[in-house]
Design an enzyme around this catalytic site. Structure first.
Site, PDB file in Angstrom:
ATOM      1  N   ASP A  20      -9.535  -5.399  -4.172  1.00  0.00           N
ATOM      2  CA  ASP A  20      -9.109  -4.548  -3.432  1.00  0.00           C
ATOM      3  C   ASP A  20      -9.835  -3.169  -3.293  1.00  0.00           C
ATOM      4  OD1 ASP A  20      -7.402  -2.290  -2.006  1.00  0.00           O
ATOM      5  OD2 ASP A  20      -5.716  -3.434  -2.814  1.00  0.00           O
ATOM      6  N   HIS A  72      -7.403  -5.845   0.067  1.00  0.00           N
ATOM      7  CA  HIS A  72      -6.256  -5.049   0.244  1.00  0.00           C
ATOM      8  C   HIS A  72      -5.279  -5.414   1.087  1.00  0.00           C
ATOM      9  CE1 HIS A  72      -3.861  -1.593   0.019  1.00  0.00           C
ATOM     10  NE2 HIS A  72      -4.097  -1.079   1.094  1.00  0.00           N
ATOM     11  N   SER A  89       0.633  -1.288  -0.028  1.00  0.00           N
ATOM     12  CA  SER A  89       0.140   0.028  -0.050  1.00  0.00           C
ATOM     13  C   SER A  89       0.761   1.192   0.107  1.00  0.00           C
ATOM     14  CB  SER A  89      -0.809  -0.172   1.393  1.00  0.00           C
ATOM     15  OG  SER A  89      -1.979   0.913   1.138  1.00  0.00           O
TER      16      SER A  89
END
Length: 273
Positions: A224, A253, A95
């Site tokens: 996600d 995610h 991320s």
């Protein structure tokens, strides 16, 4: 419990276990090095040196008023790599951490790096613009800012549902995982975490991606809900010269936890390959 002190006096907390080729992990927002526990133990047991740090203003690192921006995150990572005298390292970023790794490679090159792994990563650009019509509108990130500022404790607890895909029909919800996410988030400082929202949403990593000249594995879930795959992984794989994209069907995610065994196996295979 170890720290380095950066040029601007910030203490960066890190964990450093095992021996062998180093694998360095960069965590997502608003988490800490603890997000990588399972990967560090797994790779450590397979003969690798594993290192993970808390980004400034996150976890156990100094909560700074200034310097909470992507260039500084990358420079902090560079100082850690230099301080530990790492070579032939594999950089793994999830991320926001994927942005940190990408900016590090763009600013500091690959002298110390053998491979890179980007997981649910924010590059090339999360924000919707005329040049990036597939991105998310600024209102999404303004909502994250408001939620974090108004009541970040509740916001972080609520965020775990889309983060791990726990809001999907039939999902097996882990309250322990939710509590761990909340705890890691609350360890950090509000100012730095607010600053970081702008960094993960508005930083354009296009030119950094083009400079990556080591084998790169991109892993992304096609469900996600935090960093949609269309404007991220599908674009990044076109920009990195030697990149491979592995899509996890139905992946969230938080796939490093929800699909932990598969992710660990894919990570090990790529490092060894």
């Amino acid at each position: 419990m170890s720290t380095i002190t950066t040029e601007d006096g910030t203490q960066i907390f890190y964990r450093d276990f095992g021996s062998g080729q180093p694998v360095v992990f960069s965590h997502g927002w608003p988490l800490s090095a603890d997000a990588w526990d399972a990967q560090m133990v797994f790779l450590g047991q397979h003969g690798y040196r594993v290192i993970a740090h808390d980004r400034r203003s996150h976890g156990r690192s100094t909560q700074t008023w200034d310097g909470n921006h992507m260039d500084q995150y990358a420079d902090d990572l560079a100082e850690l790599i230099e301080e530990l005298n790492l070579h032939d390292a594999v950089l793994v970023g999830h991320s926001t951490g994927g942005g940190e790794v990408t900016r590090y490679l763009g600013r500091h090159g690959t002298k110390h790096v053998a491979k890179a792994v980007l997981v649910g990563a924010v590059p090339p650009l999360m924000l919707k613009t005329d040049a990036n019509p597939g991105g998310l509108p600024i209102e999404v990130f303004d909502g994250i800012r408001k939620g974090t500022f108004d009541n970040r404790s509740q916001f972080y607890k609520d965020l775990t549902l889309p983060f791990y895909g726990y809001n999907r029909p039939g999902a097996q919800v882990s309250e322990g995982a939710r509590e761990s996410f909340w705890l890691q988030g609350m360890l950090g400082g509000l100012k730095g975490q607010l600053d970081c929202i702008k960094q993960f949403s508005e930083t354009d990593f296009t030119e950094d991606l083009k400079k990556i000249d080591v084998p790169t594995l991109i892993i992304h879930g096609d469900d996600d809900q935090i960093v949609p795959i269309g404007a991220s992984a599908h674009q990044s794989v076109k920009l990195i010269p030697n990149a491979t994209l592995k899509v996890y069907p139905g992946g969230s995610h938080g796939l490093t936890l929800t699909q932990q065994d598969q992710f660990n196996a894919d990570l090990l295979a790529f490092i060894k390959g």
